[in-house]
Design an enzyme around this catalytic site. Structure first.
Site, PDB file in Angstrom:
ATOM      1  N   ASP A   1       0.844  -1.197   0.000  1.00 24.47           N
ATOM      2  CA  ASP A   1       0.000   0.000   0.000  1.00 24.47           C
ATOM      3  C   ASP A   1       0.879   1.245   0.000  1.00 24.47           C
ATOM      4  O   ASP A   1       1.552   1.537   0.982  1.00 24.47           O
ATOM      5  CB  ASP A   1      -0.889  -0.058   1.254  1.00 24.47           C
ATOM      6  CG  ASP A   1      -1.709   1.207   1.455  1.00 24.47           C
ATOM      7  OD1 ASP A   1      -1.825   1.990   0.498  1.00 24.47           O
ATOM      8  OD2 ASP A   1      -2.235   1.380   2.571  1.00 24.47           O
TER       9      ASP A   1
ATOM     10  N   ASP B   1      -3.905   3.989   2.645  1.00 20.69           N
ATOM     11  CA  ASP B   1      -5.358   3.866   2.875  1.00 20.69           C
ATOM     12  C   ASP B   1      -5.762   2.437   3.254  1.00 20.69           C
ATOM     13  O   ASP B   1      -6.937   2.103   3.307  1.00 20.69           O
ATOM     14  CB  ASP B   1      -6.151   4.349   1.648  1.00 20.69           C
ATOM     15  CG  ASP B   1      -5.902   3.467   0.418  1.00 20.69           C
ATOM     16  OD1 ASP B   1      -5.065   2.532   0.494  1.00 20.69           O
ATOM     17  OD2 ASP B   1      -6.545   3.701  -0.623  1.00 20.69           O
TER      18      ASP B   1
ATOM     19  N   ASP C   1      -1.790  -0.824  -3.801  1.00 18.17           N
ATOM     20  CA  ASP C   1      -1.959  -0.015  -5.005  1.00 18.17           C
ATOM     21  C   ASP C   1      -0.724  -0.130  -5.906  1.00 18.17           C
ATOM     22  O   ASP C   1       0.251  -0.815  -5.568  1.00 18.17           O
ATOM     23  CB  ASP C   1      -2.239   1.446  -4.633  1.00 18.17           C
ATOM     24  CG  ASP C   1      -1.266   1.976  -3.589  1.00 18.17           C
ATOM     25  OD1 ASP C   1      -0.067   1.624  -3.689  1.00 18.17           O
ATOM     26  OD2 ASP C   1      -1.672   2.714  -2.674  1.00 18.17           O
TER      27      ASP C   1
ATOM     28  N   ASP D   1      -9.231 -13.714 -17.947  1.00 17.60           N
ATOM     29  CA  ASP D   1     -10.152 -14.177 -16.914  1.00 17.60           C
ATOM     30  C   ASP D   1     -11.302 -14.958 -17.545  1.00 17.60           C
ATOM     31  O   ASP D   1     -11.875 -14.529 -18.557  1.00 17.60           O
ATOM     32  CB  ASP D   1     -10.700 -12.951 -16.169  1.00 17.60           C
ATOM     33  CG  ASP D   1     -11.507 -13.319 -14.943  1.00 17.60           C
ATOM     34  OD1 ASP D   1     -10.944 -13.939 -14.030  1.00 17.60           O
ATOM     35  OD2 ASP D   1     -12.707 -12.984 -14.895  1.00 17.60           O
TER      36      ASP D   1
ATOM     37  N   GLU E   1      -7.136 -18.438 -18.110  1.00 16.37           N
ATOM     38  CA  GLU E   1      -7.689 -18.999 -16.880  1.00 16.37           C
ATOM     39  C   GLU E   1      -8.897 -19.802 -17.346  1.00 16.37           C
ATOM     40  O   GLU E   1      -9.967 -19.259 -17.572  1.00 16.37           O
ATOM     41  CB  GLU E   1      -8.125 -17.912 -15.900  1.00 16.37           C
ATOM     42  CG  GLU E   1      -8.550 -18.506 -14.578  1.00 16.37           C
ATOM     43  CD  GLU E   1      -9.929 -18.102 -14.088  1.00 16.37           C
ATOM     44  OE1 GLU E   1     -10.289 -18.502 -12.979  1.00 16.37           O
ATOM     45  OE2 GLU E   1     -10.668 -17.408 -14.810  1.00 16.37           O
TER      46      GLU E   1
HETATM   47  C1  BGC Z   1     -11.199 -14.721 -11.011  1.00 17.53           C
HETATM   48  C2  BGC Z   1     -12.017 -14.528  -9.786  1.00 17.53           C
HETATM   49  C3  BGC Z   1     -13.291 -13.796 -10.180  1.00 17.53           C
HETATM   50  C4  BGC Z   1     -14.002 -14.510 -11.330  1.00 17.53           C
HETATM   51  C5  BGC Z   1     -15.008 -13.624 -11.984  1.00 17.53           C
HETATM   52  C6  BGC Z   1     -12.094 -15.676 -11.761  1.00 17.53           C
HETATM   53  O1  BGC Z   1     -11.552 -16.467 -12.577  1.00 17.53           O
HETATM   54  O2  BGC Z   1      -9.938 -15.261 -10.779  1.00 17.53           O
HETATM   55  O3  BGC Z   1     -11.332 -13.865  -8.773  1.00 17.53           O
HETATM   56  O4  BGC Z   1     -14.140 -13.763  -9.089  1.00 17.53           O
HETATM   57  O5  BGC Z   1     -13.113 -14.898 -12.311  1.00 17.53           O
HETATM   58  O6  BGC Z   1     -14.378 -12.641 -12.726  1.00 17.53           O
END
Ligand code: BGC
Length: 547
Positions: free
Chosen positions: A36, A40, A44, A227, A286
């Protein structure tokens, strides 16, 4: 922006070998919990930039930053309201630019997250969609079932629990809306209601994401962690599944909303875009796929470069299962000519020391598993704090939790906050050096002794073990290279694998095991004992040998 954007690969990285990502060790920075800079209590970009020397000294090749974009933070930033803006919580665009430049100066690449399956409900598109604009077609809006449309359009469940649909009011054409009950449609959200799913059948969605990718590539990032890379395409007609507890089926079978064949066309287009930039920019999927073979489809030569190997992460501490998963993963990726990508922890799962048994046993096994992972061919991801041997925090009080899955009953395990507790840098001080203003989740008192400061220079500490392991990996470029391992004869419960000039032994049993000395010790997670020509491998330990 005060500086000119860095659009080309900096010379210190260009010198690195081709296909840098084949065997790269990539460190995951969960931005809000790493460091951080402004006091806060929330991590960041400035804080992360100041701590980059720790990562350079650790010896990683690249850093992956979790989302820092403008977001109402309904799901830790995975609900993006503006893909081209930095959320003020994390800094501004010049902080992002500064971080990328500084990482490059230190010889590390930077990967950022891209969240294409859904936007935030505060994204301009979704707000316009709710007001009845043409943007409605960018999402999945459907009339409900039942006499008055009072039932969701199908039986899909949110990954976070509850139905994957939320009903909205009818727009009145003037930007105003009626009550939801008055005949409104439903929209699809595979995650939280604040994360409406995008409709990837619409060309505008494709165009917008191509432009967002270019925006960050132009700023100089070396790639994207994609993602929910398995989720963008939904089966035609959005068919019912007919079964409950669908979250438990993710990664075990193809679902009408996950791992549909259509997603691969999107990844192909993105690969062409990545390849149009210099410096080998990469895409990391992912993707939760039911088999190593289906996962390997994401890393065919014209698709993404890497895909997280969650089969390995999910594998219990069982030598036969581990060997099976390692072999199956290597065979599947080798069949498409791609390297395997290993991972033991991330911001969505219980940290591996806790998964493997918690307490001293869990930590011993975690250290051994990390050495095993780093001895395998392919790339490896290290989640922040893993190098400190941090356990999951399992006793967070309900009132501090922020993970949406915790609040939606019957969803994911609901314990994702436990692996997101800000990491300790110093023995003393506010939040153990995380920042000057406390920490957004409370840190356990024992973490003083697990801090970077407390472990630095201490022989045998987990931090020094990781530093040494990454140094050995650099000195022995054969580690990480190739696409297969040779298994050696070993006593029950011991995994022994050979690579060129190198052996890794892992004793998965709870007692010491004796075997003939395989070579000279390079590194071990617990010191082996020698008697004549034999060696006793301590319980739950790995040793690297030069042969
Ligand atoms: C991310 C999560 C997220 C989800 C929705 C996942 O694959 O790693 O942290 O909640 O996707 O975006």
């Amino acid at each position: 922006m005060t500086q000119e954007l860095s659009t080309t690969t900096p010379p210190q990285l260009a010198r690195q070998t081709r296909n840098w990502w084949h065997d790269a060790v990539i460190y995951q920075v969960y931005v809000r919990s790493f460091a951080d800079g402004d006091g806060d209590g929330i991590g960041d970009l400035r804080g992360a930039r100041d701590r980059l020397p720790h990562l350079a000294a650790l010896g990683v090749d690249a850093v992956w930053l979790t989302p820092f974009y403008a977001s109402p933070q309904a799901d830790g930033g995975y609900d993006v309201a503006d893909y081209r803006a930095v959320d003020p919580l994390f800094g501004d665009l010049s902080d992002a630019d500064g971080l990328v430049r500084e990482a490059h100066r230190l010889g590390m690449r930077v990967i950022v997250d891209i969240v294409p399956n859904h936007t935030s409900d505060q994204h301009a598109w979704f707000r316009a969609a709710l007001a009845g604009g043409p943007e409605r077609a960018y999402y999945h809006f459907r009339p409900g079932k039942g006499t008055n449309g009072e039932l969701p359009p199908n039986d899909w469940e949110s990954v976070f629990g509850g139905p994957a649909w939320t009903r909205v009011p009818v727009p009145d054409g003037n930007g105003r809306t009626s009550q939801p009950e008055a005949g409104g449609e439903w929209y699809l959200h595979l995650f939280a209601p604040e994360q409406p799913d995008l409709n990837w059948d619409h060309p505008a969605v494709h165009e917008e994401f191509a432009s967002v990718l270019r925006f960050w590539l132009d700023l100089g990032v070396d790639g994207f962690r994609v993602d929910v890379a398995h989720g963008m395409v939904k089966a035609d007609g959005l068919p019912d599944i007919g079964l409950r507890e669908q979250a438990k089926m993710i990664g075990a079978q193809v679902l009408p909303f996950f791992d549909q064949d259509g997603v691969h066309e999107i990844h192909r287009t993105w690969r062409r875009l990545l390849d149009s930039y210099d410096g080998e920019r990469i895409g990391v999927a992912e993707a939760w796929a039911p088999t190593p073979e289906r996962l390997a489809l994401y890393v065919r030569p014209d698709e993404l470069h890497q895909a997280f190997n969650f089969q390995f992460l999910r594998c219990p501490w069982d030598p036969d299962r581990m060997r099976e998963v390692i072999d199956a993963s290597l065979a599947a990726t080798a069949s498409v000519g791609a390297p395997t990508t290993w991972v033991l922890s991330n911001h969505d799962v219980v940290r591996h020391p806790t998964r493997y048994g918690d307490g001293p046993t869990g930590l011993r096994r975690a250290r051994a598993a990390s050495l095993l992972m780093l001895a395998l061919p392919g790339s490896a991801y290290v989640y922040q704090g893993e190098e400190l041997g941090l356990p999951d925090v399992t006793d967070l009080p309900d009132e501090v939790r922020q993970d949406p899955s915790f609040f939606r009953a019957e969803g994911q395990d609901g314990f994702r906050d436990g692996c997101r507790v800000p990491i300790p840098w110093t023995r003393e001080g506010s939040s153990y050096g995380f920042g000057s203003g406390g920490s957004w989740l409370p840190q356990p008192g024992e973490w003083s002794g697990l801090s970077v400061e407390a472990q630095t220079g201490v022989p045998g500490s987990t931090l020094e073990l990781y530093r040494a392991a990454l140094a050995v990996r650099r000195e022995h470029p054969g580690l990480g290279a190739g696409d297969s391992v040779t298994w050696l004869e070993a006593p029950a419960g011991v995994l022994a694998l050979a690579r060129e000039g190198f052996v890794c032994t892992t004793n998965t049993t709870g007692t010491a095991v004796e075997l003939p000395v395989p070579g000279s010790v390079l590194l071990s997670s617990a010191a082996p004992e020698f008697t004549g020509g034999t060696v006793r491998l301590p319980a739950d330990s790995s040793t690297w040998w030069a042969i």
